[in-house]
Write an enzyme that holds these catalytic residues in place. Structure first.
Site, PDB file in Angstrom:
ATOM      1  N   ASN A 107       0.830  -1.202   0.000  1.00 13.53           N
ATOM      2  CA  ASN A 107       0.000   0.000   0.000  1.00 13.53           C
ATOM      3  C   ASN A 107       0.864   1.252   0.000  1.00 13.53           C
ATOM      4  O   ASN A 107       1.947   1.281   0.563  1.00 13.53           O
ATOM      5  CB  ASN A 107      -0.964  -0.010   1.197  1.00 13.53           C
ATOM      6  CG  ASN A 107      -0.392   0.691   2.420  1.00 13.53           C
ATOM      7  OD1 ASN A 107      -0.471   1.917   2.538  1.00 13.53           O
ATOM      8  ND2 ASN A 107       0.192  -0.085   3.332  1.00 13.53           N
ATOM      9  N   PHE A 111      -1.746   8.172   4.247  1.00 10.54           N
ATOM     10  CA  PHE A 111      -2.557   8.780   5.327  1.00 10.54           C
ATOM     11  C   PHE A 111      -3.822   9.453   4.795  1.00 10.54           C
ATOM     12  O   PHE A 111      -4.130  10.598   5.133  1.00 10.54           O
ATOM     13  CB  PHE A 111      -1.741   9.813   6.129  1.00 10.54           C
ATOM     14  CG  PHE A 111      -0.689   9.248   7.035  1.00 10.54           C
ATOM     15  CD1 PHE A 111      -0.615   7.894   7.333  1.00 10.54           C
ATOM     16  CD2 PHE A 111       0.244  10.096   7.626  1.00 10.54           C
ATOM     17  CE1 PHE A 111       0.374   7.382   8.186  1.00 10.54           C
ATOM     18  CE2 PHE A 111       1.230   9.607   8.488  1.00 10.54           C
ATOM     19  CZ  PHE A 111       1.294   8.241   8.750  1.00 10.54           C
ATOM     20  N   SER A 169       5.351   5.228   8.707  1.00  5.82           N
ATOM     21  CA  SER A 169       4.755   4.990   7.400  1.00  5.82           C
ATOM     22  C   SER A 169       5.779   5.353   6.321  1.00  5.82           C
ATOM     23  O   SER A 169       6.392   6.419   6.384  1.00  5.82           O
ATOM     24  CB  SER A 169       3.509   5.846   7.203  1.00  5.82           C
ATOM     25  OG  SER A 169       3.166   5.849   5.836  1.00  5.82           O
ATOM     26  N   ASN A 171       4.944   6.072   3.383  1.00  7.81           N
ATOM     27  CA  ASN A 171       4.196   6.729   2.313  1.00  7.81           C
ATOM     28  C   ASN A 171       4.005   8.229   2.488  1.00  7.81           C
ATOM     29  O   ASN A 171       3.312   8.859   1.708  1.00  7.81           O
ATOM     30  CB  ASN A 171       2.836   6.035   2.147  1.00  7.81           C
ATOM     31  CG  ASN A 171       3.016   4.569   1.805  1.00  7.81           C
ATOM     32  OD1 ASN A 171       3.847   4.237   0.966  1.00  7.81           O
ATOM     33  ND2 ASN A 171       2.270   3.706   2.469  1.00  7.81           N
ATOM     34  N   THR A 172       4.585   8.797   3.544  1.00 10.75           N
ATOM     35  CA  THR A 172       4.625  10.243   3.689  1.00 10.75           C
ATOM     36  C   THR A 172       6.112  10.608   3.612  1.00 10.75           C
ATOM     37  O   THR A 172       6.873  10.245   4.511  1.00 10.75           O
ATOM     38  CB  THR A 172       4.012  10.686   5.037  1.00 10.75           C
ATOM     39  OG1 THR A 172       2.627  10.330   5.041  1.00 10.75           O
ATOM     40  CG2 THR A 172       4.151  12.188   5.250  1.00 10.75           C
ATOM     41  N   LYS A 205       5.263   3.636  17.236  1.00  6.12           N
ATOM     42  CA  LYS A 205       5.300   2.578  16.212  1.00  6.12           C
ATOM     43  C   LYS A 205       6.457   2.810  15.259  1.00  6.12           C
ATOM     44  O   LYS A 205       6.564   3.879  14.649  1.00  6.12           O
ATOM     45  CB  LYS A 205       3.976   2.553  15.444  1.00  6.12           C
ATOM     46  CG  LYS A 205       3.893   1.431  14.422  1.00  6.12           C
ATOM     47  CD  LYS A 205       2.480   1.239  13.967  1.00  6.12           C
ATOM     48  CE  LYS A 205       2.357   0.178  12.909  1.00  6.12           C
ATOM     49  NZ  LYS A 205       0.974   0.029  12.456  1.00  6.12           N
ATOM     50  N   ASN A 234       5.765  -1.469  11.510  1.00  2.27           N
ATOM     51  CA  ASN A 234       4.977  -1.046  10.357  1.00  2.27           C
ATOM     52  C   ASN A 234       5.363  -1.889   9.130  1.00  2.27           C
ATOM     53  O   ASN A 234       6.061  -2.897   9.275  1.00  2.27           O
ATOM     54  CB  ASN A 234       5.220   0.455  10.123  1.00  2.27           C
ATOM     55  CG  ASN A 234       3.996   1.166   9.591  1.00  2.27           C
ATOM     56  OD1 ASN A 234       3.390   0.705   8.620  1.00  2.27           O
ATOM     57  ND2 ASN A 234       3.615   2.262  10.215  1.00  2.27           N
TER      58      ASN A 234
HETATM   59  C1  LIG Z   1      -3.550  -0.929   3.552  1.00  2.00           C
HETATM   60  C2  LIG Z   1      -2.751  -0.669   4.783  1.00  2.00           C
HETATM   61  C3  LIG Z   1      -2.854   0.557   5.420  1.00  2.00           C
HETATM   62  C4  LIG Z   1      -2.121   0.802   6.571  1.00  2.00           C
HETATM   63  N1  LIG Z   1      -2.259   2.011   7.197  1.00  2.00           N
HETATM   64  C5  LIG Z   1      -1.595   2.241   8.343  1.00  2.00           C
HETATM   65  C6  LIG Z   1      -1.762   3.467   9.047  1.00  2.00           C
HETATM   66  O1  LIG Z   1      -2.533   4.339   8.652  1.00  2.00           O
HETATM   67  N2  LIG Z   1      -1.039   3.652  10.181  1.00  2.00           N
HETATM   68  C7  LIG Z   1      -0.186   2.713  10.670  1.00  2.00           C
HETATM   69  O2  LIG Z   1       0.427   2.930  11.733  1.00  2.00           O
HETATM   70  N3  LIG Z   1      -0.030   1.523  10.046  1.00  2.00           N
HETATM   71  C8  LIG Z   1      -0.705   1.275   8.916  1.00  2.00           C
HETATM   72  N4  LIG Z   1      -0.551   0.065   8.279  1.00  2.00           N
HETATM   73  C9  LIG Z   1       0.416  -0.921   8.824  1.00  2.00           C
HETATM   74  C10 LIG Z   1      -0.264  -1.968   9.703  1.00  2.00           C
HETATM   75  O3  LIG Z   1      -0.833  -1.385  10.835  1.00  2.00           O
HETATM   76  C11 LIG Z   1       0.760  -3.040  10.156  1.00  2.00           C
HETATM   77  O4  LIG Z   1       1.738  -2.430  10.972  1.00  2.00           O
HETATM   78  C12 LIG Z   1       1.468  -3.711   8.974  1.00  2.00           C
HETATM   79  O5  LIG Z   1       0.585  -3.888   7.903  1.00  2.00           O
HETATM   80  C13 LIG Z   1       2.068  -5.068   9.372  1.00  2.00           C
HETATM   81  O6  LIG Z   1       1.076  -5.962   9.825  1.00  2.00           O
HETATM   82  P1  LIG Z   1       0.368  -7.074   8.863  1.00  2.00           P
HETATM   83  O7  LIG Z   1       1.470  -7.812   8.174  1.00  2.00           O
HETATM   84  O8  LIG Z   1      -0.442  -7.904   9.804  1.00  2.00           O
HETATM   85  O9  LIG Z   1      -0.482  -6.303   7.909  1.00  2.00           O
HETATM   86  C14 LIG Z   1      -1.263  -0.193   7.112  1.00  2.00           C
HETATM   87  C15 LIG Z   1      -1.177  -1.436   6.475  1.00  2.00           C
HETATM   88  C16 LIG Z   1      -1.908  -1.684   5.331  1.00  2.00           C
HETATM   89  C17 LIG Z   1      -1.797  -3.029   4.672  1.00  2.00           C
END
Ligand SMILES: Cc1cc2nc3c(=O)[nH]c(=O)nc-3n(C[C@H](O)[C@H](O)[C@H](O)COP(=O)(O)O)c2cc1C
Length: 345
Positions: A107, A111, A169, A171-172, A205, A234
């Site tokens: 992704n 934000f 993140s 992405n910022t 985080k 993350n």
């Molecule tokens: C589509 C998507 C959007 C995410 N948005 C955020 C976010 O806004 N803030 C954040 O701290 N982590 C965000 N994450 C990260 C997740 O909270 C998590 O830390 C990461 O995906 C690893 O866990 P997983 O393998 O179980 O997905 C996002 C992950 C995905 C897949």
């Protein structure tokens, strides 16, 4: 909900972000219920009692539309956000990609969220039952990014059981630079001041893409500043051996290919913090065995996102059930007895 394999086929036929919106809309219709948690799974952390260590990771419910639906589905806690002070549309679409052959997602949402004021109004209306954390970030065009975290902490503290400072993140642009020691120290000092004496616990985080020297520096700052817990981690910007068509997309990778890296980082942070700060594990957790491995490696709680896409809404309950079986197998009376029992890591 045993129909999930059929629902998944239908959802996978739809563009990923649209499927996500549909899911959130469907969850709004889910009647609230109080799930029963096995008392052996309760974890006390930062003054809170988590009824289960299995939590919903940030990013699923960015605007806090359905935290209680996720709690009803058996999650022990739900983290909403990332919320920025001002609403923002995020990156251009398409920005969310499934990698089915890899059980992963990439992704670059950036934000996208409706802002803190809207979420605050929504959350203020919910009954305060179950643990809901609020993850805060900075607007992309903020001139003083740290000020955005102070704003977020002040704004969301009244409705948050805990707050997460998200500086990880990918992405910022430039956000991860806040993980550098001097910037992080200033950020935490100002954010914790904004929280004040009576505010909720504050978690940090971090990214998995850190060199050993970064890990030591971050660990020192979070211990000195007395952050209440560290979330590791993350998404990653690495691309370990992926097979799916979208493997080359820019953004953060999550799910199965992140699993070993996130576990390794958890161990690194456990060593670097010397157990001084509770750890929360995220990244590629899809089963009771995955969750148990993180707990044994020092995590008090776990969070997940991507596995939900592939395994469906009953996953939190299944992981809880599997955790209880693993506790029984190992002769532990409760999950807290298993935390950090891994040796030789
Ligand atoms: C589509 C998507 C959007 C995410 N948005 C955020 C976010 O806004 N803030 C954040 O701290 N982590 C965000 N994450 C990260 C997740 O909270 C998590 O830390 C990461 O995906 C690893 O866990 P997983 O393998 O179980 O997905 C996002 C992950 C995905 C897949």
């Amino acid at each position: 909900m045993r129909l999930f394999p059929i629902a998944r086929t239908a959802l996978f036929a739809i563009e990923a972000e649209k499927a996500h919106r549909l899911t959130i809309r469907a969850l709004k219709a889910l009647p609230a219920s109080a799930p029963r948690h096995d008392p052996r799974l309760a974890v006390r952390l930062a003054g809170l009692t988590f009824p289960s260590p299995v939590g919903l990771a940030a990013g699923v419910d960015k605007d806090g539309e359905v935290p209680d639906a996720f709690l009803s589905l058996g999650f022990g806690f739900a983290e909403i956000g990332t919320l920025t002070p001002l609403p923002q549309i995020g990156n251009p679409k398409t920005r969310l990609f499934r990698l089915p052959e890899d059980r992963a997602v990439i992704n670059r949402m950036g934000f996208n969220n409706g802002g803190q004021a809207a979420a605050l109004a929504r959350l203020a209306k919910r009954p305060r039952k179950g643990i809901v954390g609020v993850n805060v970030g900075a607007n992309k065009d903020a001139t003083d990014r740290i000020a955005d975290y102070e704003t977020g902490v002040r704004a969301m503290a009244p409705v948050a059981d805990y707050l997460t400072i998200n500086i990880s993140s990918p992405n910022t642009p430039g956000l991860r630079a806040l993980q550098e020691a001097a910037a992080l120290d200033e950020l935490l000092s100002r954010a914790l001041d904004a929280r004040g004496e009576a505010g909720p616990p504050v978690f940090l985080k971090v990214a998995p893409d850190l060199a050993p020297a970064d890990i030591d520096a971050i660990a020192k700052v979070v211990v000195d500043r007395k952050v209440d817990a560290l979330i590791v981690s993350n998404t990653t910007i690495e691309r370990p051996n992926l097979r799916s068509a979208h493997a080359g997309e820019t953004g953060g990778l999550s799910g199965a290919p992140l699993k070993s890296l996130a576990l390794e980082r958890l161990r690194d942070f456990r060593t670097a913090t010397g157990g001084a700060i509770p750890l929360i594990a995220a990244g590629g957790i899809a089963s009771g065995a995955d969750a148990y491995a993180r707990i044994r490696a020092g995590a008090s709680l776990v969070q997940l996102y991507t596995a939900l896409v592939y395994e469906g809404p009953l996953l939190a309950r299944r992981i809880a059930r599997e955790l209880v079986a693993l506790l029984e197998r190992d002769g532990h009376a409760s999950i807290t007895q298993a935390i950090g029992t891994e040796t030789g890591a």
